[in-house]
Write a protein that holds these residues in place. Structure first.
Motif, PDB file in Angstrom:
ATOM      1  N   ASN A  77     -46.992  16.377  10.616  1.00 25.32           N
ATOM      2  CA  ASN A  77     -47.485  15.859  11.890  1.00 25.32           C
ATOM      3  C   ASN A  77     -46.399  15.131  12.670  1.00 25.32           C
ATOM      4  OD1 ASN A  77     -49.893  16.927  11.190  1.00 25.32           O
ATOM      5  ND2 ASN A  77     -50.817  15.010  10.531  1.00 25.32           N
ATOM      6  N   ILE A  80     -44.337  17.778  14.288  1.00 23.75           N
ATOM      7  CA  ILE A  80     -45.010  18.358  15.456  1.00 23.75           C
ATOM      8  C   ILE A  80     -44.905  17.414  16.645  1.00 23.75           C
ATOM      9  CG2 ILE A  80     -47.251  19.048  16.399  1.00 23.75           C
ATOM     10  CD1 ILE A  80     -47.976  19.964  13.490  1.00 23.75           C
ATOM     11  N   LEU A 103     -50.765  27.254   7.671  1.00 19.11           N
ATOM     12  CA  LEU A 103     -51.849  27.361   8.640  1.00 19.11           C
ATOM     13  C   LEU A 103     -51.507  26.586   9.908  1.00 19.11           C
ATOM     14  CD1 LEU A 103     -54.695  28.492   9.026  1.00 19.11           C
ATOM     15  CD2 LEU A 103     -55.588  26.353   8.116  1.00 19.11           C
ATOM     16  N   ARG A 104     -51.015  25.366   9.696  1.00 17.10           N
ATOM     17  CA  ARG A 104     -50.654  24.528  10.838  1.00 17.10           C
ATOM     18  C   ARG A 104     -49.451  25.127  11.582  1.00 17.10           C
ATOM     19  NH1 ARG A 104     -50.707  18.425   8.996  1.00 17.10           N
ATOM     20  NH2 ARG A 104     -52.221  19.328   7.570  1.00 17.10           N
ATOM     21  N   ILE A 107     -50.832  27.743  13.856  1.00 16.81           N
ATOM     22  CA  ILE A 107     -51.537  27.167  15.010  1.00 16.81           C
ATOM     23  C   ILE A 107     -50.540  26.675  16.055  1.00 16.81           C
ATOM     24  CG2 ILE A 107     -52.950  25.196  15.739  1.00 16.81           C
ATOM     25  CD1 ILE A 107     -54.506  25.534  13.120  1.00 16.81           C
ATOM     26  N   TYR A 108     -49.522  25.964  15.574  1.00  9.22           N
ATOM     27  CA  TYR A 108     -48.583  25.382  16.542  1.00  9.22           C
ATOM     28  C   TYR A 108     -47.610  26.410  17.099  1.00  9.22           C
ATOM     29  CZ  TYR A 108     -50.606  20.895  16.550  1.00  9.22           C
ATOM     30  OH  TYR A 108     -51.508  19.888  16.761  1.00  9.22           O
ATOM     31  N   PHE A 111     -49.334  27.441  20.031  1.00  9.44           N
ATOM     32  CA  PHE A 111     -49.217  26.435  21.093  1.00  9.44           C
ATOM     33  C   PHE A 111     -47.807  26.411  21.696  1.00  9.44           C
ATOM     34  CE2 PHE A 111     -52.723  23.442  19.261  1.00  9.44           C
ATOM     35  CZ  PHE A 111     -53.662  24.394  19.592  1.00  9.44           C
TER      36      PHE A 111
END
Lengths: 159, 220
Positions: A77, A80, A103-104, A107-108, A111
């Motif tokens: 985090n 990110i 997974l993250r 997702i990012y 984005f």
């Protein structure tokens, strides 16, 4: 190039040393001053102790004129958040984010962050090594760069 | 209305407790299992789930798909940012609010489009307001701080005293919403005249706040 590295763990330190010895202007940020010991004595970049996603710290690191930023702390985090600040607020041209959670990372990536999930990469490499696969393994770094490895077959008849 | 709170510390627990008595359906997601268990024991009418709010699968378990409001109140600002972004951009939650622990991160959140609440900033504002006399201060910021509801206390030196409101040269992007005169609340019309001691409540854009201040209270 003016390059900011956030996180002076093993990856961050090695990256900083490599870029610095290539002649780049490197600033490395870490929460703990003792982390900078990893850099060794011949590192000639700048070290800043502080939280990487703190705008004040990033300004001190020269984010306004940075060509690239690599977020390689051990917190997904944090990486990110640093990357979003660099990309969306300071328009740093090249921002690369290390994310453990695949997974993250996906997702990012959607984005718009240039994420690298080291977990997936290492798992792939291990899988290839265990299965002694002659086939390639590959992974993408962002949209335009990728890494592909081909293992030559240990086949004595082959050229 | 389904409200999902992420972070079961003191703030999260109090918030869940306060909201659970009203018209809300409240769920609380807390990473630490011991904390989650404690919250579940303390809070009636709240669905408590142990899990990491930065993990989309756990957010789904907590019913984020039907949440109207998601608020991230953990002690880590980076987590709060990620939770709010996931809620807004991946799950399309209409209203997301982040707690900001370090006031220095507040601007970052706002620039990234996430509404914030910072207790330090709120306390600072309250103290500032206590120490201002015959001045204008912000009661509430709306639309991520672009619009604000302000209150101006008029004194005898104010240039607008005794003038009908229709004759005031108010900034274009402002409107006088009401006047508090003693115990009376007046909804101003064109011929309403302002008096010393009046509190004028106005809606104004941030850009024109200074101009409104000068119109109502004069230049410093």
């Amino acid at each position: 190039m003016h390059i900011i590295i956030v996180g002076c763990g093993r990856v961050g330190a090695q990256l900083a040393q490599a870029l610095s010895s290539d002649g780049h202007n490197v600033v490395i940020i870490d929460k703990k001053t003792e982390s900078f010991k990893r850099l060794g004595s011949d590192f000639n970049g700048i070290t800043i102790t502080g939280v990487g996603f703190d705008s004040e710290i990033l300004k001190r690191a020269g984010i306004e004129r940075a060509n690239a930023l690599a977020a390689v702390t051990n917190g997904d985090n944090s990486n990110i958040m640093v990357s979003e600040i660099a990309k969306k607020i300071y328009n740093v041209p090249q921002v690369i984010t290390r994310i453990y959670d695949p997974l993250r990372a996906d997702i990012y990536k959607k984005f718009g962050l240039n994420t690298i999930s080291t977990t997936s990469i290492v798992a792939e490499i291990f899988k290839s090594a265990i299965l002694k696969k002659s086939s390639k393994f590959e992974f993408a770094i962002g949209d335009d760069v990728g890494l592909v490895e081909y293992r030559a077959k240990e086949d004595k008849g082959a050229a | 209305m389904y409200v999902l709170i992420v972070g079961g510390g003191k703030v999260g627990n109090s918030l869940a407790g306060a909201l659970s008595h009203g018209k809300f359906e409240v769920a609380l997601l807390e990473k630490n299992e011991t904390f989650a268990r404690r919250s579940a024991e303390e809070l009636d009418n709240v669905l408590v789930i142990a899990g990491d709010g930065c993990d989309p699968a756990r957010l789904e378990d907590a019913g984020i798909n039907r949440a109207q409001v998601v608020t991230a109140v953990t002690g880590d600002d980076e987590d709060n940012l990620i939770i709010c972004q996931l809620a807004r951009d991946t799950f399309g939650v209409p209203r997301v609010i982040a707690r900001v622990n370090n006031p220095r991160n507040e601007i970052t959140f706002q620039k990234l489009g996430i509404d914030t609440v910072s207790s330090t900033t709120i306390i600072t504002k309250l103290i500032e307001e206590e120490t201002t006399v015959s001045d204008m201060f912000s009661l509430l910021a709306l639309k991520r701080g672009k619009l604000s509801i302000v209150e101006a206390s008029l004194d005898t030196k104010s240039p607008v005293i005794e003038k009908p409101i229709k004759d005031l040269k108010l900034p274009a992007d402002s409107i006088l919403a009401s006047i508090v005169r003693g115990n009376q609340i007046i909804f101003p019309k064109g011929d309403t005249r302002l008096q010393p001691g009046d509190s004028v409540i106005a809606l104004v854009t941030i850009e024109q706040e200074k101009a409104l201040r000068e119109t109502l209270l004069g230049k410093e």
